[in-house]
Design a protein around this motif. Structure first.
Motif, PDB file in Angstrom:
ATOM      1  N   TYR A   5      40.467 -11.835   0.254  1.00  0.00           N
ATOM      2  CA  TYR A   5      39.417 -11.607  -0.940  1.00  0.00           C
ATOM      3  C   TYR A   5      38.123 -11.604  -0.227  1.00  0.00           C
ATOM      4  O   TYR A   5      37.744 -11.504   0.966  1.00  0.00           O
ATOM      5  CB  TYR A   5      39.431 -13.456  -1.272  1.00  0.00           C
ATOM      6  N   PRO A   6      37.159 -10.830  -1.187  1.00  0.00           N
ATOM      7  CA  PRO A   6      35.798 -10.457  -0.817  1.00  0.00           C
ATOM      8  C   PRO A   6      34.915 -11.507  -0.600  1.00  0.00           C
ATOM      9  O   PRO A   6      35.146 -12.852  -1.052  1.00  0.00           O
ATOM     10  CB  PRO A   6      35.513  -9.431  -2.017  1.00  0.00           C
ATOM     11  N   ALA A   7      33.968 -11.458   0.346  1.00  0.00           N
ATOM     12  CA  ALA A   7      32.969 -12.674   0.679  1.00  0.00           C
ATOM     13  C   ALA A   7      31.676 -11.613   0.737  1.00  0.00           C
ATOM     14  O   ALA A   7      31.647 -10.700   1.525  1.00  0.00           O
ATOM     15  CB  ALA A   7      33.252 -13.264   1.921  1.00  0.00           C
ATOM     16  N   LEU A   8      30.565 -12.271   0.060  1.00  0.00           N
ATOM     17  CA  LEU A   8      29.260 -11.533  -0.043  1.00  0.00           C
ATOM     18  C   LEU A   8      28.540 -12.125   1.266  1.00  0.00           C
ATOM     19  O   LEU A   8      28.172 -13.433   1.075  1.00  0.00           O
ATOM     20  CB  LEU A   8      28.559 -11.493  -1.123  1.00  0.00           C
ATOM     21  N   ILE A   9      28.060 -11.656   2.450  1.00  0.00           N
ATOM     22  CA  ILE A   9      27.137 -12.092   3.170  1.00  0.00           C
ATOM     23  C   ILE A   9      25.777 -11.938   3.424  1.00  0.00           C
ATOM     24  O   ILE A   9      25.385 -10.715   2.944  1.00  0.00           O
ATOM     25  CB  ILE A   9      27.743 -11.772   4.758  1.00  0.00           C
ATOM     26  N   VAL A  10      25.114 -12.888   2.838  1.00  0.00           N
ATOM     27  CA  VAL A  10      23.444 -12.621   2.520  1.00  0.00           C
ATOM     28  C   VAL A  10      22.725 -13.669   3.482  1.00  0.00           C
ATOM     29  O   VAL A  10      23.089 -14.731   3.873  1.00  0.00           O
ATOM     30  CB  VAL A  10      23.209 -13.213   1.108  1.00  0.00           C
ATOM     31  N   CYS A  18      24.663 -17.006   4.475  1.00  0.00           N
ATOM     32  CA  CYS A  18      25.802 -17.631   3.652  1.00  0.00           C
ATOM     33  C   CYS A  18      26.653 -16.625   3.387  1.00  0.00           C
ATOM     34  O   CYS A  18      26.575 -15.406   3.169  1.00  0.00           O
ATOM     35  CB  CYS A  18      24.904 -17.859   2.323  1.00  0.00           C
ATOM     36  N   ALA A  19      27.891 -17.173   3.075  1.00  0.00           N
ATOM     37  CA  ALA A  19      29.028 -16.251   2.561  1.00  0.00           C
ATOM     38  C   ALA A  19      29.590 -16.971   1.350  1.00  0.00           C
ATOM     39  O   ALA A  19      29.908 -18.118   1.204  1.00  0.00           O
ATOM     40  CB  ALA A  19      30.139 -16.759   3.729  1.00  0.00           C
ATOM     41  N   TYR A  20      29.413 -16.040   0.360  1.00  0.00           N
ATOM     42  CA  TYR A  20      29.827 -16.161  -0.787  1.00  0.00           C
ATOM     43  C   TYR A  20      31.071 -15.847  -1.262  1.00  0.00           C
ATOM     44  O   TYR A  20      31.406 -14.756  -1.192  1.00  0.00           O
ATOM     45  CB  TYR A  20      28.671 -15.732  -2.088  1.00  0.00           C
ATOM     46  N   LEU A  21      32.176 -16.936  -1.693  1.00  0.00           N
ATOM     47  CA  LEU A  21      33.607 -16.676  -2.205  1.00  0.00           C
ATOM     48  C   LEU A  21      33.369 -16.585  -3.705  1.00  0.00           C
ATOM     49  O   LEU A  21      33.837 -17.662  -4.106  1.00  0.00           O
ATOM     50  CB  LEU A  21      34.252 -17.614  -1.644  1.00  0.00           C
ATOM     51  N   GLN A  34      28.913 -13.264  12.010  1.00  0.00           N
ATOM     52  CA  GLN A  34      30.100 -13.632  12.495  1.00  0.00           C
ATOM     53  C   GLN A  34      30.587 -14.954  12.157  1.00  0.00           C
ATOM     54  O   GLN A  34      31.518 -15.366  11.615  1.00  0.00           O
ATOM     55  CB  GLN A  34      30.202 -13.359  14.169  1.00  0.00           C
ATOM     56  N   ASP A  35      29.390 -15.916  12.444  1.00  0.00           N
ATOM     57  CA  ASP A  35      29.788 -17.288  12.324  1.00  0.00           C
ATOM     58  C   ASP A  35      30.099 -17.531  10.593  1.00  0.00           C
ATOM     59  O   ASP A  35      30.993 -18.265  10.118  1.00  0.00           O
ATOM     60  CB  ASP A  35      28.688 -18.254  12.684  1.00  0.00           C
ATOM     61  N   ALA A  36      29.210 -17.008   9.944  1.00  0.00           N
ATOM     62  CA  ALA A  36      29.224 -16.835   8.219  1.00  0.00           C
ATOM     63  C   ALA A  36      30.890 -16.414   7.938  1.00  0.00           C
ATOM     64  O   ALA A  36      31.367 -17.209   6.845  1.00  0.00           O
ATOM     65  CB  ALA A  36      28.276 -16.169   7.650  1.00  0.00           C
ATOM     66  N   VAL A  37      31.131 -15.422   8.478  1.00  0.00           N
ATOM     67  CA  VAL A  37      32.388 -14.865   8.144  1.00  0.00           C
ATOM     68  C   VAL A  37      33.512 -15.919   8.701  1.00  0.00           C
ATOM     69  O   VAL A  37      34.723 -16.172   7.900  1.00  0.00           O
ATOM     70  CB  VAL A  37      32.702 -13.327   8.890  1.00  0.00           C
TER      71      VAL A  37
END
Length: 148
Positions: A5-10, A18-21, A34-37
């Motif tokens: 699934y995609p995640a948007l890292i901002v 932040c990692a948005y799923l 890396q930690d956010a992923v």
């Protein structure tokens, strides 16, 4: 089985990254990219596991064409024994507390499996309990029932 699934890292000035799923309506955060992923992968695994345990259809992955931030594909392996619920998920389905589910497991009212230190409740046992709910009120004591 592997799910991607995609995640948007901002970047966020307060919490780091932040990692948005978006497909699951979930957000998590990490100190760096890396930690956010990694935190996003953990959150994705939990969400997919919950969906599979509850036999809910998984959302289709959507990759936005326009976005701000870094778009990454997160891939996780989810190999769960289908039909096992955490006590918290069973409590939600039965409309009782988590501790009440644990009591029901200990008394044999719900079938369960112990994995490590945790008990997991079988979905069929929860469904059976939903189909045949107990009668309201306290059960009669044996001595009183024999006198009647």
């Amino acid at each position: 089985m592997r799910y991607t699934y995609p995640a948007l890292i901002v970047k966020d000035e307060w919490v780091g990254y932040c990692a948005y799923l978006n497909d699951f309506g979930t957000v998590t955060q990490g100190d760096d990219i890396q930690d956010a992923v990694e935190m996003g992968a953990d959150a994705l695994w939990i969400m997919i596991d919950d969906y599979l345990q509850l036999d809910k259809p998984l959302p289709k992955p959507t990759y936005p064409e326009e976005h701000e931030g870094l778009l990454v594909a997160i891939s996780v392996d989810v190999a769960t024994e289908r039909g096992l619920l955490t006590t918290k998920m069973a409590a939600g389905l039965l409309g009782v507390s988590d501790s009440r589910v644990r009591q029901m497991v200990c008394s044999g009212q719900l079938a369960s499996k112990k994995i490590g230190r945790d008990n997991y409740v079988y979905l069929w046992s929860v469904r059976e309990r939903q189909a045949n709910p107990p009668k309201p009120g306290r059960p009669k004591k044996k001595a009183l029932a024999e006198q009647s």
